[in-house]
Design a protein around this motif. Sequence first.
Motif, PDB file in Angstrom:
ATOM      1  N   GLY A 153      -8.322  -4.423   7.538  1.00  0.00           N
ATOM      2  CA  GLY A 153      -7.403  -5.397   8.319  1.00  0.00           C
ATOM      3  C   GLY A 153      -6.245  -6.190   7.786  1.00  0.00           C
ATOM      4  O   GLY A 153      -5.970  -5.861   6.499  1.00  0.00           O
ATOM      5  N   HIS A 154      -6.388  -7.603   7.985  1.00  0.00           N
ATOM      6  CA  HIS A 154      -5.362  -8.382   7.485  1.00  0.00           C
ATOM      7  C   HIS A 154      -5.646  -9.067   5.939  1.00  0.00           C
ATOM      8  O   HIS A 154      -4.912  -9.010   5.296  1.00  0.00           O
ATOM      9  CB  HIS A 154      -5.261  -9.623   8.505  1.00  0.00           C
ATOM     10  N   LEU A 155      -6.937  -8.750   5.712  1.00  0.00           N
ATOM     11  CA  LEU A 155      -7.444  -9.119   4.574  1.00  0.00           C
ATOM     12  C   LEU A 155      -7.736  -8.009   3.688  1.00  0.00           C
ATOM     13  O   LEU A 155      -8.923  -7.676   3.280  1.00  0.00           O
ATOM     14  CB  LEU A 155      -8.721 -10.140   4.645  1.00  0.00           C
ATOM     15  N   LEU A 156      -6.889  -7.113   3.555  1.00  0.00           N
ATOM     16  CA  LEU A 156      -6.904  -5.706   2.906  1.00  0.00           C
ATOM     17  C   LEU A 156      -7.497  -5.818   1.625  1.00  0.00           C
ATOM     18  O   LEU A 156      -8.262  -4.869   1.219  1.00  0.00           O
ATOM     19  CB  LEU A 156      -5.592  -4.891   3.029  1.00  0.00           C
ATOM     20  N   PHE A 157      -7.325  -6.891   0.835  1.00  0.00           N
ATOM     21  CA  PHE A 157      -7.689  -6.962  -0.633  1.00  0.00           C
ATOM     22  C   PHE A 157      -8.991  -7.177  -0.639  1.00  0.00           C
ATOM     23  O   PHE A 157      -9.680  -7.049  -1.847  1.00  0.00           O
ATOM     24  CB  PHE A 157      -6.959  -8.028  -1.357  1.00  0.00           C
ATOM     25  N   GLU A 158      -9.745  -7.666   0.568  1.00  0.00           N
ATOM     26  CA  GLU A 158     -11.130  -7.940   0.592  1.00  0.00           C
ATOM     27  C   GLU A 158     -12.053  -6.706   1.022  1.00  0.00           C
ATOM     28  O   GLU A 158     -13.014  -6.654   0.736  1.00  0.00           O
ATOM     29  CB  GLU A 158     -11.405  -9.155   1.254  1.00  0.00           C
ATOM     30  N   GLU A 159     -11.252  -6.272   1.871  1.00  0.00           N
ATOM     31  CA  GLU A 159     -12.030  -5.101   2.628  1.00  0.00           C
ATOM     32  C   GLU A 159     -12.125  -3.794   1.858  1.00  0.00           C
ATOM     33  O   GLU A 159     -13.066  -3.130   1.847  1.00  0.00           O
ATOM     34  CB  GLU A 159     -11.382  -4.865   4.022  1.00  0.00           C
ATOM     35  N   ASN A 160     -10.703  -3.659   1.242  1.00  0.00           N
ATOM     36  CA  ASN A 160     -10.990  -2.376   0.437  1.00  0.00           C
ATOM     37  C   ASN A 160     -10.131  -2.584  -0.871  1.00  0.00           C
ATOM     38  O   ASN A 160      -9.095  -2.288  -1.152  1.00  0.00           O
ATOM     39  CB  ASN A 160      -9.837  -1.214   1.242  1.00  0.00           C
ATOM     40  N   PRO A 161     -10.746  -3.420  -1.694  1.00  0.00           N
ATOM     41  CA  PRO A 161     -10.183  -3.756  -2.911  1.00  0.00           C
ATOM     42  C   PRO A 161      -9.818  -2.521  -4.126  1.00  0.00           C
ATOM     43  O   PRO A 161      -8.734  -2.723  -4.586  1.00  0.00           O
ATOM     44  CB  PRO A 161     -11.395  -4.675  -3.573  1.00  0.00           C
ATOM     45  N   GLU A 162     -10.702  -1.679  -4.129  1.00  0.00           N
ATOM     46  CA  GLU A 162     -10.349  -0.556  -4.985  1.00  0.00           C
ATOM     47  C   GLU A 162      -8.701   0.050  -4.284  1.00  0.00           C
ATOM     48  O   GLU A 162      -7.945   0.435  -5.375  1.00  0.00           O
ATOM     49  CB  GLU A 162     -11.303   0.690  -4.747  1.00  0.00           C
TER      50      GLU A 162
END
Length: 161
Positions: A136-145
Motif C-alpha cells: 500500500g502507501h508504506l510500500l517500503f515497509e510492506e515489501n522492502p525487497e
Amino acid sequence: MILVAPVTPYSPRVMFLARLYSGSGMPSPVLRALLRIAPKLVPWLLRHRYYADPRQVTSAAIQGYIDGLRNESTVRMLRESIRGWNPRRQKEQMSRIKTPLLLLWGEDDKLVPASCIPRLMKALPHATSATIPNAGHLLFEENPEAFHQQVLKFFGKAPER
C-alpha cells in the motif's frame, strides 16, 4: 531522484485534504485533538489506509508511529508539510524537473492510488515508474525487497539474479 507514493495534485483524496487544510491552516487545537486520539487512530489508519495487508501491521509499527507523533519536531514538520500543500504550485514545479526520476507506488495504495501515475508521468517526462506488488502507501515497509530492488535497478546497481 526517487519519489515514493508522492503527494500529487492528481489524487482526489490529496486535493480534498489540500482544500481542507489550506482553509483551516491545521490549527493547534485541531492538531492537539488528533494527537490525543492518536493511540486509537493510528492503528486504524495503518490497517485501513496505509497498508495493503492489515495483517502486516505489527504492534511495534503502531507504537513506532505513535511515539513519533509525541516528538514536537515531527508534529511541527507535519503541520508545515500539510500547510505547504499547494497543488497549483506543485504542477508548476513538476514541469521544471529535468533530472531522471523514479516514481514508486504500492499497487494497493489507498491514499494516493496508482491511477494517478499516468497523469503524473505526463507531467514528468523524465520519469519512469514502478509499482510494488502486495503493498500500500508504506510500500517500503510492506515489501522492502521489491522496493530495494527497484531502487537498485534505477541506480543501475541491481544484482544479477
